[in-house]
Motif scaffolding. Structure first.
Motif, PDB file in Angstrom:
ATOM      1  N   ASN A  94       0.815  -1.210   0.000  1.00 37.56           N
ATOM      2  CA  ASN A  94       0.000   0.000   0.000  1.00 37.56           C
ATOM      3  C   ASN A  94       0.849   1.260   0.000  1.00 37.56           C
ATOM      4  O   ASN A  94       0.432   2.304  -0.510  1.00 37.56           O
ATOM      5  CB  ASN A  94      -0.933  -0.004   1.222  1.00 37.56           C
ATOM      6  CG  ASN A  94      -1.915   1.149   1.198  1.00 37.56           C
ATOM      7  OD1 ASN A  94      -1.653   2.210   1.756  1.00 37.56           O
ATOM      8  ND2 ASN A  94      -3.049   0.946   0.538  1.00 37.56           N
ATOM      9  N   SER A  95       2.064   1.160   0.545  1.00 36.26           N
ATOM     10  CA  SER A  95       2.935   2.333   0.620  1.00 36.26           C
ATOM     11  C   SER A  95       3.978   2.386  -0.492  1.00 36.26           C
ATOM     12  O   SER A  95       4.652   3.393  -0.673  1.00 36.26           O
ATOM     13  CB  SER A  95       3.640   2.376   1.975  1.00 36.26           C
ATOM     14  OG  SER A  95       4.407   1.202   2.182  1.00 36.26           O
ATOM     15  N   ASP A  96       4.129   1.311  -1.232  1.00 33.03           N
ATOM     16  CA  ASP A  96       5.095   1.237  -2.336  1.00 33.03           C
ATOM     17  C   ASP A  96       4.351   0.775  -3.583  1.00 33.03           C
ATOM     18  O   ASP A  96       3.892  -0.359  -3.659  1.00 33.03           O
ATOM     19  CB  ASP A  96       6.208   0.244  -1.984  1.00 33.03           C
ATOM     20  CG  ASP A  96       7.263   0.133  -3.088  1.00 33.03           C
ATOM     21  OD1 ASP A  96       7.132   0.827  -4.122  1.00 33.03           O
ATOM     22  OD2 ASP A  96       8.211  -0.658  -2.914  1.00 33.03           O
ATOM     23  N   HIS A  97       4.225   1.664  -4.552  1.00 30.76           N
ATOM     24  CA  HIS A  97       3.419   1.386  -5.750  1.00 30.76           C
ATOM     25  C   HIS A  97       4.269   1.172  -7.000  1.00 30.76           C
ATOM     26  O   HIS A  97       3.801   1.405  -8.112  1.00 30.76           O
ATOM     27  CB  HIS A  97       2.434   2.538  -5.986  1.00 30.76           C
ATOM     28  CG  HIS A  97       1.336   2.595  -4.987  1.00 30.76           C
ATOM     29  ND1 HIS A  97       0.418   3.617  -4.952  1.00 30.76           N
ATOM     30  CD2 HIS A  97       0.998   1.741  -3.969  1.00 30.76           C
ATOM     31  CE1 HIS A  97      -0.444   3.408  -3.963  1.00 30.76           C
ATOM     32  NE2 HIS A  97      -0.108   2.282  -3.358  1.00 30.76           N
ATOM     33  N   LYS A  98       5.482   0.688  -6.824  1.00 32.08           N
ATOM     34  CA  LYS A  98       6.354   0.561  -7.991  1.00 32.08           C
ATOM     35  C   LYS A  98       5.841  -0.456  -9.009  1.00 32.08           C
ATOM     36  O   LYS A  98       6.166  -0.368 -10.186  1.00 32.08           O
ATOM     37  CB  LYS A  98       7.776   0.213  -7.568  1.00 32.08           C
ATOM     38  CG  LYS A  98       7.930  -1.149  -6.889  1.00 32.08           C
ATOM     39  CD  LYS A  98       9.388  -1.351  -6.435  1.00 32.08           C
ATOM     40  CE  LYS A  98       9.560  -2.672  -5.688  1.00 32.08           C
ATOM     41  NZ  LYS A  98      10.966  -2.826  -5.206  1.00 32.08           N
ATOM     42  N   TRP A  99       5.019  -1.416  -8.587  1.00 31.77           N
ATOM     43  CA  TRP A  99       4.431  -2.384  -9.526  1.00 31.77           C
ATOM     44  C   TRP A  99       2.938  -2.140  -9.740  1.00 31.77           C
ATOM     45  O   TRP A  99       2.264  -2.904 -10.421  1.00 31.77           O
ATOM     46  CB  TRP A  99       4.625  -3.821  -9.017  1.00 31.77           C
ATOM     47  CG  TRP A  99       6.051  -4.214  -8.833  1.00 31.77           C
ATOM     48  CD1 TRP A  99       7.140  -3.730  -9.518  1.00 31.77           C
ATOM     49  CD2 TRP A  99       6.565  -5.176  -7.903  1.00 31.77           C
ATOM     50  NE1 TRP A  99       8.289  -4.320  -9.077  1.00 31.77           N
ATOM     51  CE2 TRP A  99       7.973  -5.221  -8.086  1.00 31.77           C
ATOM     52  CE3 TRP A  99       5.984  -6.008  -6.959  1.00 31.77           C
ATOM     53  CZ2 TRP A  99       8.793  -6.058  -7.333  1.00 31.77           C
ATOM     54  CZ3 TRP A  99       6.798  -6.844  -6.209  1.00 31.77           C
ATOM     55  CH2 TRP A  99       8.184  -6.870  -6.393  1.00 31.77           C
ATOM     56  N   SER A 100       2.451  -1.110  -9.103  1.00 38.52           N
ATOM     57  CA  SER A 100       1.020  -0.826  -9.164  1.00 38.52           C
ATOM     58  C   SER A 100       0.680  -0.028 -10.423  1.00 38.52           C
ATOM     59  O   SER A 100       1.465   0.822 -10.850  1.00 38.52           O
ATOM     60  CB  SER A 100       0.611  -0.033  -7.927  1.00 38.52           C
ATOM     61  OG  SER A 100      -0.677   0.461  -8.023  1.00 38.52           O
ATOM     62  N   THR A 178       3.071  -0.129 -18.426  1.00 33.22           N
ATOM     63  CA  THR A 178       3.509   1.243 -18.728  1.00 33.22           C
ATOM     64  C   THR A 178       4.867   1.569 -18.130  1.00 33.22           C
ATOM     65  O   THR A 178       5.543   2.486 -18.604  1.00 33.22           O
ATOM     66  CB  THR A 178       2.504   2.265 -18.184  1.00 33.22           C
ATOM     67  OG1 THR A 178       2.491   2.205 -16.741  1.00 33.22           O
ATOM     68  CG2 THR A 178       1.106   2.001 -18.731  1.00 33.22           C
ATOM     69  N   GLY A 179       5.259   0.849 -17.078  1.00 34.74           N
ATOM     70  CA  GLY A 179       6.496   1.182 -16.378  1.00 34.74           C
ATOM     71  C   GLY A 179       6.360   2.377 -15.459  1.00 34.74           C
ATOM     72  O   GLY A 179       7.339   2.816 -14.856  1.00 34.74           O
ATOM     73  N   THR A 180       5.147   2.908 -15.323  1.00 34.67           N
ATOM     74  CA  THR A 180       4.895   4.080 -14.485  1.00 34.67           C
ATOM     75  C   THR A 180       4.154   3.667 -13.218  1.00 34.67           C
ATOM     76  O   THR A 180       3.042   3.140 -13.304  1.00 34.67           O
ATOM     77  CB  THR A 180       4.046   5.117 -15.239  1.00 34.67           C
ATOM     78  OG1 THR A 180       4.724   5.490 -16.434  1.00 34.67           O
ATOM     79  CG2 THR A 180       3.810   6.353 -14.380  1.00 34.67           C
ATOM     80  N   PRO A 181       4.742   3.849 -12.040  1.00 32.46           N
ATOM     81  CA  PRO A 181       4.069   3.472 -10.801  1.00 32.46           C
ATOM     82  C   PRO A 181       2.685   4.115 -10.680  1.00 32.46           C
ATOM     83  O   PRO A 181       2.500   5.277 -11.054  1.00 32.46           O
ATOM     84  CB  PRO A 181       5.019   3.988  -9.719  1.00 32.46           C
ATOM     85  CG  PRO A 181       6.367   3.953 -10.362  1.00 32.46           C
ATOM     86  CD  PRO A 181       6.119   4.354 -11.789  1.00 32.46           C
TER      87      PRO A 181
END
Length: 211
Positions: A94-100, A178-181
């Motif tokens: 929930n605090s790290d969206h690098k794959w979201s 997209t590669g965009t968090p």
């Protein structure tokens, strides 16, 4: 006494759990999306389900709003198609969206049988059969990593843009390619089928059993 409609209750759940605005912009709820993984694994607007109990495709039903209780309902006509999505906005946490967002399921071009009741009235309850569409990304059950807390798993059903007959599939599941968090279904719909209308949303939480 103020009467709280089903649509208002749904909208409150989406806002409270930040489905709006994390996953989608504010929208006019058109009905209830019922999700059933099994007799004891029902998706009810933010309840917590087990990872093991949600690994197989669920049964899905759309029940459109009642025009007497919730105002105008979206018309569904012969030839209409639909898009079904399952997405995780909390990847890897929930605090790290690098794959979201992480894409778990994407089906386009879903058709619905039995649009009329026996008396000829518009049917408001419809089973959503993914087999009646094009499975762009096969269903992948929740797999939250250890020590990442609860993840939201969000189902969305769109009435597909009738002007679009071909879609460019996302390049990958993480970030919908997209590669965009924090990029996901909202951006894909805007790019691929901007005329699609979001009808209904439901969601649940799940977390790794080792948490």
């Amino acid at each position: 006494m103020t009467l709280i409609t089903i649509s208002q209750s749904l909208d409150e759940a989406f806002t409270k759990n930040k489905i709006v605005p994390d996953v989608v912009d504010d929208f006019e709820t058109q009905g209830l999306l019922s999700i059933e993984y099994g007799p004891t694994e029902l998706v009810t607007l933010g309840n917590t389900l087990s990872v093991s109990g949600t690994q197989d495709k669920p049964k899905i039903q759309l029940t459109l709003n009642s025009p007497t209780e919730d105002g105008k309902i979206e018309s569904i006509n012969e030839g209409d198609k639909f898009i079904l999505v399952l997405t995780d906005p909390d990847a890897p946490s929930n605090s790290d969206h690098k794959w979201s967002e992480y894409l778990h399921w994407l089906v386009t071009d879903i058709t619905l049988p039995n649009l009329k009741t026996e008396s000829g009235e518009p049917e408001i309850s419809h089973f959503i059969d993914a087999a009646q569409g094009k499975e762009v990304f096969k269903y992948e059950g929740p797999g939250p990593p250890p020590k990442t807390g609860k993840h939201r798993y969000v189902f969305l059903l769109f009435k597909q843009d009738p002007k679009v007959s071909k879609f460019e599939a996302p390049k990958d599941r993480p970030n919908w390619g997209t590669g965009t968090p924090s990029s996901g279904v909202r951006d894909w719909i805007k790019a691929q089928a901007p005329g699609s209308k979001l009808l209904a949303v439901n969601f649940f939480y799940a977390q790794n059993e080792d948490n």
